[in-house]
Design a protein around this motif. Structure first.
Motif, PDB file in Angstrom:
ATOM      1  N   PHE A  69      16.599  26.417   8.972  1.00  0.00           N
ATOM      2  CA  PHE A  69      17.394  26.031  10.134  1.00  0.00           C
ATOM      3  C   PHE A  69      18.685  26.832  10.196  1.00  0.00           C
ATOM      4  O   PHE A  69      19.098  27.294  11.259  1.00  0.00           O
ATOM      5  CB  PHE A  69      17.715  24.536  10.071  1.00  0.00           C
ATOM      6  N   GLN A  70      19.344  27.017   9.045  1.00  0.00           N
ATOM      7  CA  GLN A  70      20.618  27.736   9.007  1.00  0.00           C
ATOM      8  C   GLN A  70      20.456  29.166   9.487  1.00  0.00           C
ATOM      9  O   GLN A  70      21.266  29.687  10.257  1.00  0.00           O
ATOM     10  CB  GLN A  70      21.201  27.713   7.593  1.00  0.00           C
ATOM     11  N   THR A  71      19.380  29.828   9.030  1.00  0.00           N
ATOM     12  CA  THR A  71      19.125  31.199   9.471  1.00  0.00           C
ATOM     13  C   THR A  71      18.836  31.242  10.964  1.00  0.00           C
ATOM     14  O   THR A  71      19.310  32.122  11.684  1.00  0.00           O
ATOM     15  CB  THR A  71      17.932  31.792   8.703  1.00  0.00           C
ATOM     16  N   HIS A  72      18.085  30.268  11.454  1.00  0.00           N
ATOM     17  CA  HIS A  72      17.741  30.217  12.879  1.00  0.00           C
ATOM     18  C   HIS A  72      18.987  30.092  13.750  1.00  0.00           C
ATOM     19  O   HIS A  72      19.128  30.812  14.748  1.00  0.00           O
ATOM     20  CB  HIS A  72      16.802  29.039  13.148  1.00  0.00           C
ATOM     21  N   ILE A  73      19.882  29.196  13.370  1.00  0.00           N
ATOM     22  CA  ILE A  73      21.058  28.976  14.218  1.00  0.00           C
ATOM     23  C   ILE A  73      22.001  30.182  14.186  1.00  0.00           C
ATOM     24  O   ILE A  73      22.602  30.532  15.204  1.00  0.00           O
ATOM     25  CB  ILE A  73      21.802  27.678  13.828  1.00  0.00           C
ATOM     26  N   VAL A  74      22.100  30.853  13.019  1.00  0.00           N
ATOM     27  CA  VAL A  74      22.937  32.054  12.950  1.00  0.00           C
ATOM     28  C   VAL A  74      22.345  33.152  13.834  1.00  0.00           C
ATOM     29  O   VAL A  74      23.062  33.806  14.604  1.00  0.00           O
ATOM     30  CB  VAL A  74      23.081  32.539  11.493  1.00  0.00           C
ATOM     31  N   LYS A  75      21.035  33.359  13.733  1.00  0.00           N
ATOM     32  CA  LYS A  75      20.375  34.366  14.581  1.00  0.00           C
ATOM     33  C   LYS A  75      20.577  34.054  16.061  1.00  0.00           C
ATOM     34  O   LYS A  75      20.847  34.937  16.869  1.00  0.00           O
ATOM     35  CB  LYS A  75      18.871  34.419  14.264  1.00  0.00           C
TER      36      LYS A  75
ATOM     37  N   TYR B 251      17.848  21.625  21.004  1.00  0.00           N
ATOM     38  CA  TYR B 251      19.215  21.150  20.759  1.00  0.00           C
ATOM     39  C   TYR B 251      20.132  22.317  20.414  1.00  0.00           C
ATOM     40  O   TYR B 251      21.257  22.397  20.907  1.00  0.00           O
ATOM     41  CB  TYR B 251      19.217  20.123  19.627  1.00  0.00           C
ATOM     42  N   VAL B 252      19.662  23.233  19.590  1.00  0.00           N
ATOM     43  CA  VAL B 252      20.443  24.413  19.239  1.00  0.00           C
ATOM     44  C   VAL B 252      20.732  25.242  20.491  1.00  0.00           C
ATOM     45  O   VAL B 252      21.859  25.711  20.698  1.00  0.00           O
ATOM     46  CB  VAL B 252      19.700  25.270  18.194  1.00  0.00           C
ATOM     47  N   ALA B 253      19.747  25.412  21.359  1.00  0.00           N
ATOM     48  CA  ALA B 253      19.907  26.217  22.566  1.00  0.00           C
ATOM     49  C   ALA B 253      20.979  25.650  23.488  1.00  0.00           C
ATOM     50  O   ALA B 253      21.662  26.398  24.189  1.00  0.00           O
ATOM     51  CB  ALA B 253      18.578  26.316  23.304  1.00  0.00           C
ATOM     52  N   GLN B 254      21.135  24.331  23.482  1.00  0.00           N
ATOM     53  CA  GLN B 254      22.106  23.707  24.368  1.00  0.00           C
ATOM     54  C   GLN B 254      23.464  23.461  23.715  1.00  0.00           C
ATOM     55  O   GLN B 254      24.456  23.237  24.415  1.00  0.00           O
ATOM     56  CB  GLN B 254      21.556  22.374  24.898  1.00  0.00           C
ATOM     57  N   ASN B 255      23.516  23.527  22.378  1.00  0.00           N
ATOM     58  CA  ASN B 255      24.752  23.162  21.682  1.00  0.00           C
ATOM     59  C   ASN B 255      25.208  24.186  20.652  1.00  0.00           C
ATOM     60  O   ASN B 255      26.033  23.865  19.788  1.00  0.00           O
ATOM     61  CB  ASN B 255      24.563  21.803  20.987  1.00  0.00           C
ATOM     62  N   TYR B 256      24.723  25.433  20.760  1.00  0.00           N
ATOM     63  CA  TYR B 256      25.041  26.448  19.749  1.00  0.00           C
ATOM     64  C   TYR B 256      26.534  26.716  19.618  1.00  0.00           C
ATOM     65  O   TYR B 256      27.013  27.165  18.580  1.00  0.00           O
ATOM     66  CB  TYR B 256      24.311  27.757  20.070  1.00  0.00           C
TER      67      TYR B 256
ATOM     68  N   SER C 120      37.708  39.093  19.548  1.00  0.00           N
ATOM     69  CA  SER C 120      38.326  37.945  18.885  1.00  0.00           C
ATOM     70  C   SER C 120      38.134  36.655  19.679  1.00  0.00           C
ATOM     71  O   SER C 120      38.166  35.566  19.115  1.00  0.00           O
ATOM     72  CB  SER C 120      39.820  38.211  18.691  1.00  0.00           C
ATOM     73  N   GLU C 121      37.942  36.787  20.995  1.00  0.00           N
ATOM     74  CA  GLU C 121      37.759  35.609  21.838  1.00  0.00           C
ATOM     75  C   GLU C 121      36.290  35.239  21.978  1.00  0.00           C
ATOM     76  O   GLU C 121      35.961  34.214  22.565  1.00  0.00           O
ATOM     77  CB  GLU C 121      38.389  35.855  23.218  1.00  0.00           C
ATOM     78  N   LEU C 122      35.425  36.081  21.459  1.00  0.00           N
ATOM     79  CA  LEU C 122      33.986  35.829  21.542  1.00  0.00           C
ATOM     80  C   LEU C 122      33.538  34.800  20.510  1.00  0.00           C
ATOM     81  O   LEU C 122      32.675  33.965  20.787  1.00  0.00           O
ATOM     82  CB  LEU C 122      33.239  37.151  21.336  1.00  0.00           C
ATOM     83  N   ALA C 123      34.129  34.853  19.310  1.00  0.00           N
ATOM     84  CA  ALA C 123      33.683  34.000  18.205  1.00  0.00           C
ATOM     85  C   ALA C 123      33.599  32.513  18.571  1.00  0.00           C
ATOM     86  O   ALA C 123      32.564  31.875  18.344  1.00  0.00           O
ATOM     87  CB  ALA C 123      34.565  34.210  16.979  1.00  0.00           C
ATOM     88  N   PRO C 124      34.651  31.909  19.154  1.00  0.00           N
ATOM     89  CA  PRO C 124      34.577  30.476  19.478  1.00  0.00           C
ATOM     90  C   PRO C 124      33.495  30.140  20.501  1.00  0.00           C
ATOM     91  O   PRO C 124      32.999  29.015  20.530  1.00  0.00           O
ATOM     92  CB  PRO C 124      35.977  30.159  20.044  1.00  0.00           C
ATOM     93  N   LEU C 125      33.134  31.120  21.328  1.00  0.00           N
ATOM     94  CA  LEU C 125      32.120  30.874  22.357  1.00  0.00           C
ATOM     95  C   LEU C 125      30.731  30.674  21.764  1.00  0.00           C
ATOM     96  O   LEU C 125      29.847  30.118  22.421  1.00  0.00           O
ATOM     97  CB  LEU C 125      32.085  32.033  23.358  1.00  0.00           C
ATOM     98  N   VAL C 126      30.552  31.137  20.530  1.00  0.00           N
ATOM     99  CA  VAL C 126      29.250  30.960  19.876  1.00  0.00           C
ATOM    100  C   VAL C 126      29.361  30.130  18.597  1.00  0.00           C
ATOM    101  O   VAL C 126      28.525  30.237  17.693  1.00  0.00           O
ATOM    102  CB  VAL C 126      28.593  32.328  19.580  1.00  0.00           C
ATOM    103  N   GLY C 127      30.415  29.326  18.508  1.00  0.00           N
ATOM    104  CA  GLY C 127      30.480  28.349  17.426  1.00  0.00           C
ATOM    105  C   GLY C 127      31.234  28.747  16.186  1.00  0.00           C
ATOM    106  O   GLY C 127      31.151  28.059  15.161  1.00  0.00           O
ATOM    107  N   TYR C 128      31.991  29.842  16.231  1.00  0.00           N
ATOM    108  CA  TYR C 128      32.733  30.288  15.044  1.00  0.00           C
ATOM    109  C   TYR C 128      34.229  30.232  15.310  1.00  0.00           C
ATOM    110  O   TYR C 128      34.729  30.881  16.235  1.00  0.00           O
ATOM    111  CB  TYR C 128      32.345  31.724  14.672  1.00  0.00           C
ATOM    112  N   GLN C 129      34.968  29.477  14.502  1.00  0.00           N
ATOM    113  CA  GLN C 129      36.420  29.466  14.593  1.00  0.00           C
ATOM    114  C   GLN C 129      37.042  30.553  13.723  1.00  0.00           C
ATOM    115  O   GLN C 129      38.170  30.973  13.947  1.00  0.00           O
ATOM    116  CB  GLN C 129      36.961  28.087  14.182  1.00  0.00           C
ATOM    117  N   ASP C 130      36.279  31.010  12.740  1.00  0.00           N
ATOM    118  CA  ASP C 130      36.738  32.059  11.820  1.00  0.00           C
ATOM    119  C   ASP C 130      36.148  33.392  12.280  1.00  0.00           C
ATOM    120  O   ASP C 130      34.945  33.637  12.159  1.00  0.00           O
ATOM    121  CB  ASP C 130      36.288  31.731  10.399  1.00  0.00           C
TER     122      ASP C 130
ATOM    123  N   ILE D  75      26.974  21.821  14.590  1.00  0.00           N
ATOM    124  CA  ILE D  75      25.680  21.133  14.613  1.00  0.00           C
ATOM    125  C   ILE D  75      25.341  20.677  13.201  1.00  0.00           C
ATOM    126  O   ILE D  75      25.316  21.485  12.269  1.00  0.00           O
ATOM    127  CB  ILE D  75      24.560  22.032  15.151  1.00  0.00           C
ATOM    128  N   SER D  76      25.096  19.392  13.060  1.00  0.00           N
ATOM    129  CA  SER D  76      24.725  18.833  11.764  1.00  0.00           C
ATOM    130  C   SER D  76      23.210  18.645  11.716  1.00  0.00           C
ATOM    131  O   SER D  76      22.643  17.884  12.511  1.00  0.00           O
ATOM    132  CB  SER D  76      25.429  17.489  11.554  1.00  0.00           C
TER     133      SER D  76
END
Length: 399
Positions: free
Chosen positions: A338-344, A301-306, A362-372, A310-311
Motif C-alpha cells: 500500500f505504501q509503495t502504491h500511494i507514493v507512486k 480512496y487513495v485516488a480521492q484523498n491522495y 516548493s508549492e507542489l509538495a502539499p498538493l500531493v500530500g507532502y509537507q516536507d 491517509i491511515s
C-alpha cells in the motif's frame, strides 16, 4: 492595532516566505473564520454587505444608501467586537460630500479601525459618467487626499490603484500598501460579465509594480479582483510576477464559495434518498463489500484523498478487516505494498500537475500530500528519475 505593528507583522510574514492575504467582508462569521484561516487583515467594504444581501458588488456604486454610514454601522457592530486582534480596515468613500474628511477619519480611528482603504472608488468608473464626476470635483485625487490624511494620523493605508499615475500619487501620499485593482471579480452566479484575462491582469499589475519599485521598492504590493478568484489564479500571478506579495479578495472568499456550497448542500439534502451510488462516502457508510472488493475500495480512496494524510489502519477498520489481512490482499492483487502504491500515485499526480500548470516546485509538495519538500523531492527523483526542478526544466525545454 498600531500602524507600525501591522507593518512589522506583514514584513515578518514575507520574510518567512508567506503571502499577504486580505479578506473583504461585511459579516462577522466570515471575518472570524478568515482570521482562523490565517488572513492578515480584514477590509470592511460596502459591497460586502450587498453580497450578503444576494446582490452584485456593483450595488456598492449605486445610490442605494450612504456607503460610509453603512460600513460604520456593520463594521463597528459585527466585525470589530468579534475580531479584536486583527487589523480592521475601513472602506472609505472619500468623495462623500456629507463628510468632512479630516474629522471623519479621526472618527474612524476613534472607533477602533486600524486604517482605511479607498472604496468605493471612482477609479472603477469610466466614460461619460466618469467625466461628469471629474467636472463636479469628484475625482480620484480626493481618495489620494484621504490616504494622505490617514497616513498623517498614523493609520495603516491600503490604496486601490488602476494605473501607474494613480500608483505614483498614492505612494507620494504615503500609502502602506499598493493594490492593483483588476476590476470586479469574475465567476459565480453574480460575477461581472466583462473581465480582464489573467494575462492582461498580469501585464497591468506589472506596470503598476514597476512604478512602485522605482519610487519605493520595499512597498507592499498586492492584487485584487478581476479574473483572479481562485488559488490557482493567484498562483499564476505569483509565478509570473516576482514583485507580487499577496492577494485581497471579497467575492473569492465569500460569495463564490457560498454560492457553490449552499447550492450543492441543498441539492444533496433534497436528493438524500437518491444519492449517487458511485459516491465513495455512500459506499463507506453502506458497507464496502456490498459495492466492491476491499482492494478497489482502497485504490478509490487513495485516488480521492491522495493530497491528505491517509491511515491504512483506518481503511482496514472501515472495511471491517484486519490491517494485516488487507495488506496481504492488497499486495497480492496490486503487486506492491500500500505504501509503495500511494507514493507512486502521488508522484504520478505531481508529474501531471507539472505537465499542466506553471507552478513552483516548493508549492507542489502539499498538493500531493507532502509537507516536507525534501522528502517529496527525494521520492519524486526515485520514481521519476529526475528531481522536480529537473523534470520541470525538461518540460520547459520541450515546450
Amino acid at each position: 492595532m498600531k500602524r507600525e505593528q501591522i507593518l512589522d507583522n506583514l514584513k515578518s510574514q514575507l520574510k518567512m516566505g508567506n503571502h499577504i492575504i486580505g479578506v473583504s467582508t461585511s459579516a462577522g462569521i466570515t471575518a472570524k473564520y478568515a482570521k482562523q484561516g490565517g488572513a492578515d487583515f480584514i477590509l470592511t467594504l460596502n459591497s460586502g454587505k450587498f453580497r450578503q444581501m444576494g446582490r452584485s458588488s456593483l450595488a456598492g456604486f449605486l445610490p442605494f444608501c450612504n456607503s460610509n454610514d453603512m460600513v460604520m454601522d456593520f463594521a463597528s457592530r459585527e466585525i470589530i467586537p468579534l475580531v479584536q486582534d486583527l487589523p480592521i480596515i475601513f472602506g472609505l468613500n472619500a468623495t462623500d460630500p456629507t463628510k468632512e474628511m479630516e474629522t471623519y477619519i479621526n472618527e474612524i480611528k476613534d472607533m477602533g479601525f486600524s486604517g482605511i482603504n479607498n472604496y468605493p472608488t471612482v477609479g472603477l468608473l469610466d466614460g461619460l459618467f466618469s467625466e461628469a464626476l471629474q467636472e463636479e470635483g469628484n475625482a480620484y485625487l480626493l481618495e489620494v487626499e484621504a490616504i494622505r490624511i490617514a497616513r498623517e494620523r498614523d493609520m495603516f493605508t491600503v490604496a486601490f490603484v488602476f494605473d501607474e499615475i494613480q500608483a505614483a500619487q498614492m505612494i507620494e501620499a504615503g500609502a502602506d500598501v499598493i493594490c492593483a485593482h483588476l476590476g470586479l471579480t469574475e465567476g459565480g452566479l453574480l460575477g461581472a460579465k466583462k473581465v480582464f484575462s489573467l494575462e492582461a491582469a498580469k501585464v497591468k499589475a506589472d506596470k503598476i509594480f514597476n512604478i512602485c519599485n522605482e519610487l519605493k521598492p520595499d512597498l507592499i504590493k498586492l492584487v485584487y479582483g478581476g479574473p483572479v478568484k481562485t488559488p490557482i489564479d493567484v498562483q499564476y500571478m505569483y509565478s509570473n510576477n516576482e514583485d507580487l506579495m499577496g492577494y485581497i479578495g471579497g467575492s473569492a472568499f465569500e460569495r463564490i464559495p457560498s454560492e457553490k456550497s449552499i447550492t450543492n448542500i441543498t441539492k444533496a439534502f433534497k436528493g438524500s434518498g437518491k444519492l449517487d451510488e458511485d459516491d465513495l462516502m455512500v459506499k463507506m457508510l453502506d458497507g464496502v463489500t456490498k459495492h466492491y472488493d476491499y482492494v478497489e475500495f482502497v485504490k478509490e480512496y487513495v485516488a480521492q484523498n491522495y493530497m491528505n494524510d491517509i491511515s491504512f489502519l483506518d481503511l482496514a477498520k472501515v472495511a471491517h478487516v484486519s490491517r494485516s489481512y488487507l495488506s496481504s490482499l492488497f499486495k497480492k492483487k496490486v503487486g506492491c505494498s500500500f505504501q509503495t502504491h500511494i507514493v507512486k500515485f502521488r508522484m504520478d499526480k505531481a508529474a501531471e500537475i507539472l505537465d499542466r500548470e506553471n507552478i513552483q516546485c516548493s508549492e507542489l509538495a502539499p498538493l500531493v500530500g507532502y509537507q516536507d519538500y525534501a522528502q517529496f523531492s527525494k521520492m519524486f527523483k526515485k520514481y521519476k528519475g529526475y528531481s522536480p526542478k529537473q523534470y520541470k526544466s525538461n518540460l520547459n525545454t520541450k515546450r
